[in-house]
Design a protein around this motif. Structure first.
Motif, PDB file in Angstrom:
ATOM      1  N   LEU A  69       0.830  -1.211   0.000  1.00  0.00           N
ATOM      2  CA  LEU A  69       0.000   0.000   0.000  1.00  0.00           C
ATOM      3  C   LEU A  69       0.862   1.258   0.000  1.00  0.00           C
ATOM      4  O   LEU A  69       0.583   2.213  -0.739  1.00  0.00           O
ATOM      5  CB  LEU A  69      -0.931  -0.012   1.209  1.00  0.00           C
ATOM      6  N   GLY A  70       1.918   1.273   0.802  1.00  0.00           N
ATOM      7  CA  GLY A  70       2.772   2.457   0.845  1.00  0.00           C
ATOM      8  C   GLY A  70       3.381   2.778  -0.501  1.00  0.00           C
ATOM      9  O   GLY A  70       3.485   3.949  -0.892  1.00  0.00           O
ATOM     10  N   ASP A  71       3.772   1.742  -1.240  1.00  0.00           N
ATOM     11  CA  ASP A  71       4.359   1.961  -2.565  1.00  0.00           C
ATOM     12  C   ASP A  71       3.318   2.468  -3.555  1.00  0.00           C
ATOM     13  O   ASP A  71       3.610   3.335  -4.394  1.00  0.00           O
ATOM     14  CB  ASP A  71       4.965   0.655  -3.080  1.00  0.00           C
ATOM     15  N   THR A  72       2.102   1.935  -3.477  1.00  0.00           N
ATOM     16  CA  THR A  72       1.038   2.400  -4.378  1.00  0.00           C
ATOM     17  C   THR A  72       0.739   3.868  -4.143  1.00  0.00           C
ATOM     18  O   THR A  72       0.609   4.650  -5.106  1.00  0.00           O
ATOM     19  CB  THR A  72      -0.240   1.562  -4.149  1.00  0.00           C
ATOM     20  N   LEU A  73       0.662   4.280  -2.884  1.00  0.00           N
ATOM     21  CA  LEU A  73       0.358   5.678  -2.580  1.00  0.00           C
ATOM     22  C   LEU A  73       1.531   6.588  -2.942  1.00  0.00           C
ATOM     23  O   LEU A  73       1.329   7.695  -3.459  1.00  0.00           O
ATOM     24  CB  LEU A  73       0.004   5.820  -1.102  1.00  0.00           C
ATOM     25  N   ALA A  74       2.745   6.133  -2.702  1.00  0.00           N
ATOM     26  CA  ALA A  74       3.918   6.956  -3.016  1.00  0.00           C
ATOM     27  C   ALA A  74       4.026   7.214  -4.516  1.00  0.00           C
ATOM     28  O   ALA A  74       4.485   8.285  -4.939  1.00  0.00           O
ATOM     29  CB  ALA A  74       5.184   6.273  -2.505  1.00  0.00           C
ATOM     30  N   ALA A  75       3.591   6.243  -5.325  1.00  0.00           N
ATOM     31  CA  ALA A  75       3.703   6.384  -6.783  1.00  0.00           C
ATOM     32  C   ALA A  75       2.551   7.174  -7.390  1.00  0.00           C
ATOM     33  O   ALA A  75       2.607   7.539  -8.573  1.00  0.00           O
ATOM     34  CB  ALA A  75       3.764   5.001  -7.426  1.00  0.00           C
ATOM     35  N   VAL A  82      -9.449   7.358  -2.248  1.00  0.00           N
ATOM     36  CA  VAL A  82     -10.258   6.722  -1.214  1.00  0.00           C
ATOM     37  C   VAL A  82      -9.706   5.322  -1.009  1.00  0.00           C
ATOM     38  O   VAL A  82      -9.602   4.539  -1.959  1.00  0.00           O
ATOM     39  CB  VAL A  82     -11.744   6.658  -1.612  1.00  0.00           C
ATOM     40  N   LEU A  83      -9.331   5.010   0.222  1.00  0.00           N
ATOM     41  CA  LEU A  83      -8.765   3.710   0.561  1.00  0.00           C
ATOM     42  C   LEU A  83      -9.898   2.788   0.999  1.00  0.00           C
ATOM     43  O   LEU A  83     -10.499   2.993   2.049  1.00  0.00           O
ATOM     44  CB  LEU A  83      -7.736   3.841   1.682  1.00  0.00           C
ATOM     45  N   VAL A  84     -10.190   1.796   0.173  1.00  0.00           N
ATOM     46  CA  VAL A  84     -11.276   0.864   0.477  1.00  0.00           C
ATOM     47  C   VAL A  84     -10.679  -0.477   0.882  1.00  0.00           C
ATOM     48  O   VAL A  84     -10.102  -1.182   0.045  1.00  0.00           O
ATOM     49  CB  VAL A  84     -12.219   0.671  -0.720  1.00  0.00           C
ATOM     50  N   PRO A  85     -10.787  -0.852   2.163  1.00  0.00           N
ATOM     51  CA  PRO A  85     -10.212  -2.130   2.585  1.00  0.00           C
ATOM     52  C   PRO A  85     -11.027  -3.306   2.051  1.00  0.00           C
ATOM     53  O   PRO A  85     -12.250  -3.335   2.191  1.00  0.00           O
ATOM     54  CB  PRO A  85     -10.282  -2.053   4.115  1.00  0.00           C
ATOM     55  N   ASP A  97      -3.811   0.621  10.257  1.00  0.00           N
ATOM     56  CA  ASP A  97      -2.920   0.565   9.098  1.00  0.00           C
ATOM     57  C   ASP A  97      -3.329   1.518   7.986  1.00  0.00           C
ATOM     58  O   ASP A  97      -2.476   2.146   7.354  1.00  0.00           O
ATOM     59  CB  ASP A  97      -2.856  -0.864   8.561  1.00  0.00           C
ATOM     60  N   LEU A  98      -4.635   1.623   7.728  1.00  0.00           N
ATOM     61  CA  LEU A  98      -5.073   2.525   6.653  1.00  0.00           C
ATOM     62  C   LEU A  98      -4.817   3.989   7.003  1.00  0.00           C
ATOM     63  O   LEU A  98      -4.233   4.721   6.192  1.00  0.00           O
ATOM     64  CB  LEU A  98      -6.542   2.286   6.319  1.00  0.00           C
ATOM     65  N   PRO A  99      -5.213   4.473   8.194  1.00  0.00           N
ATOM     66  CA  PRO A  99      -4.893   5.872   8.518  1.00  0.00           C
ATOM     67  C   PRO A  99      -3.389   6.140   8.545  1.00  0.00           C
ATOM     68  O   PRO A  99      -2.944   7.221   8.127  1.00  0.00           O
ATOM     69  CB  PRO A  99      -5.518   6.054   9.905  1.00  0.00           C
ATOM     70  N   ARG A 100      -2.596   5.163   9.001  1.00  0.00           N
ATOM     71  CA  ARG A 100      -1.142   5.359   9.039  1.00  0.00           C
ATOM     72  C   ARG A 100      -0.585   5.499   7.622  1.00  0.00           C
ATOM     73  O   ARG A 100       0.280   6.343   7.361  1.00  0.00           O
ATOM     74  CB  ARG A 100      -0.485   4.185   9.761  1.00  0.00           C
ATOM     75  N   ALA A 101      -1.087   4.674   6.712  1.00  0.00           N
ATOM     76  CA  ALA A 101      -0.622   4.764   5.326  1.00  0.00           C
ATOM     77  C   ALA A 101      -1.016   6.104   4.710  1.00  0.00           C
ATOM     78  O   ALA A 101      -0.241   6.694   3.943  1.00  0.00           O
ATOM     79  CB  ALA A 101      -1.204   3.612   4.517  1.00  0.00           C
ATOM     80  N   ALA A 102      -2.215   6.584   5.034  1.00  0.00           N
ATOM     81  CA  ALA A 102      -2.653   7.883   4.514  1.00  0.00           C
ATOM     82  C   ALA A 102      -1.768   9.002   5.036  1.00  0.00           C
ATOM     83  O   ALA A 102      -1.366   9.912   4.290  1.00  0.00           O
ATOM     84  CB  ALA A 102      -4.108   8.124   4.895  1.00  0.00           C
ATOM     85  N   ASP A 103      -1.397   8.945   6.322  1.00  0.00           N
ATOM     86  CA  ASP A 103      -0.544   9.976   6.906  1.00  0.00           C
ATOM     87  C   ASP A 103       0.850   9.973   6.290  1.00  0.00           C
ATOM     88  O   ASP A 103       1.519  11.014   6.231  1.00  0.00           O
ATOM     89  CB  ASP A 103      -0.433   9.773   8.416  1.00  0.00           C
ATOM     90  N   ALA A 104       1.289   8.806   5.820  1.00  0.00           N
ATOM     91  CA  ALA A 104       2.630   8.688   5.252  1.00  0.00           C
ATOM     92  C   ALA A 104       2.701   9.152   3.798  1.00  0.00           C
ATOM     93  O   ALA A 104       3.783   9.147   3.202  1.00  0.00           O
ATOM     94  CB  ALA A 104       3.109   7.237   5.350  1.00  0.00           C
ATOM     95  N   ALA A 105       1.562   9.562   3.245  1.00  0.00           N
ATOM     96  CA  ALA A 105       1.526  10.054   1.864  1.00  0.00           C
ATOM     97  C   ALA A 105       0.899  11.448   1.859  1.00  0.00           C
ATOM     98  O   ALA A 105      -0.233  11.626   1.391  1.00  0.00           O
ATOM     99  CB  ALA A 105       0.735   9.093   0.977  1.00  0.00           C
TER     100      ALA A 105
END
Length: 265
Positions: A69-75, A82-85, A97-105
């Motif tokens: 997920l982190g790589d997809t958002l970074a690219a 919208v992140l749909v689990p 995990d989803l909010p953390r990934a959003a904060d990292a992008a």
């Protein structure tokens, strides 16, 4: 007991092609080393794209498989997502995990959607997979074990119990007992044993998983001989509709942070 037919509540007519400024739908799968998992998730994403032509749909995994997920958002280019689990209940992955990934992008305006379950569309897909597994020769089951991954978060078990009730209703009152691969009880063998002790003989296992993987395989084997195991939900059209429904809920809730689009009917 003869199953009765239930109509899933309509989410409105099919939507037209997505506007060009629609937020990207990033489907967040758990990830698995089982190669069937990626193939299945890709087929689900193809069904989502077919139901919403023009919508950009990307994939990111929480762990164990690429793309992460982190790589997809970074690219992703700066914009709205919208992140749909592709997860069926609440738990650590959805809540943290989803909010953390959003904060990292920070170059993206990201909104996490809710977990897929519980929802009547899941009961529709589960019912269809059960029917496929048993076939006409065996007829409907007289009891069902709803096999889920399991979580230490009590809300996850509550979501599975709600889904079990929805599936039971769709099956005309046939008992549906949740069971778990890990972190919660009962296990699949104990659930099967309890149903047999109650007099049920035509027991089936509903696979409450989006795609094949370690836990889905473990649950199917644990059910034992004489208990047909339905396949995971996979690319069932009802599951694709539900992913889009969660996407629409999230982007409408997030206005005006995301690009404003008309609400789903």
């Amino acid at each position: 007991m003869t199953a009765t037919t239930h109509r899933t509540p309509s989410l409105g007519p099919p939507r037209p092609d997505a506007p060009t400024d629609a937020p990207t739908l990033v489907a967040v799968a758990h990830g698995s080393r089982d190669p069937r998992a990626l193939t299945t998730v890709q087929a689900l994403l193809a069904e989502i794209r077919a139901q919403r032509p023009g919508l950009r749909v990307e994939l990111g995994h929480i762990e164990l498989a690429a793309p992460l997920l982190g790589d997809t958002l970074a690219a992703h280019a700066p914009g709205d997502v919208v992140l749909v689990p592709l997860l069926l209940g609440r738990g650590h992955h959805v809540g943290h995990d989803l909010p953390r990934a959003a904060d990292a992008a920070p170059h993206l305006r990201s909104v996490p959607a809710a977990a897929l379950g519980p929802h009547p569309l899941l009961a529709e897909a589960l019912h269809a997979r059960l029917t496929e597994a048993r076939g006409r020769r065996h007829g409907p089951p007289d009891a069902v074990v709803l096999a889920a991954a399991g979580s230490r978060d009590p809300r996850s078990a509550a979501d599975a119990e709600h889904t079990a009730a929805l599936l039971s209703r769709r099956l005309g009152g046939t008992p549906v007992r949740p069971a778990y691969a890990t972190a919660a009880t009962p296990t699949v063998p104990r659930a099967v044993a309890a149903l047999r002790a109650a007099g049920h003989r035509r027991i089936a296992l509903a696979s409450y998983f989006t795609a094949p993987g370690h836990f889905a395989t473990r649950c199917a084997r644990a059910a034992g001989p004489g208990v047909p195991a339905a396949p995971p939900l996979g690319a069932h059209p009802a599951l694709a509709r539900l992913v889009l429904h969660r996407y629409d809920e999230a982007r409408v809730r997030a206005r005006p942070a995301l690009s404003a689009l008309p609400a789903a009917a």
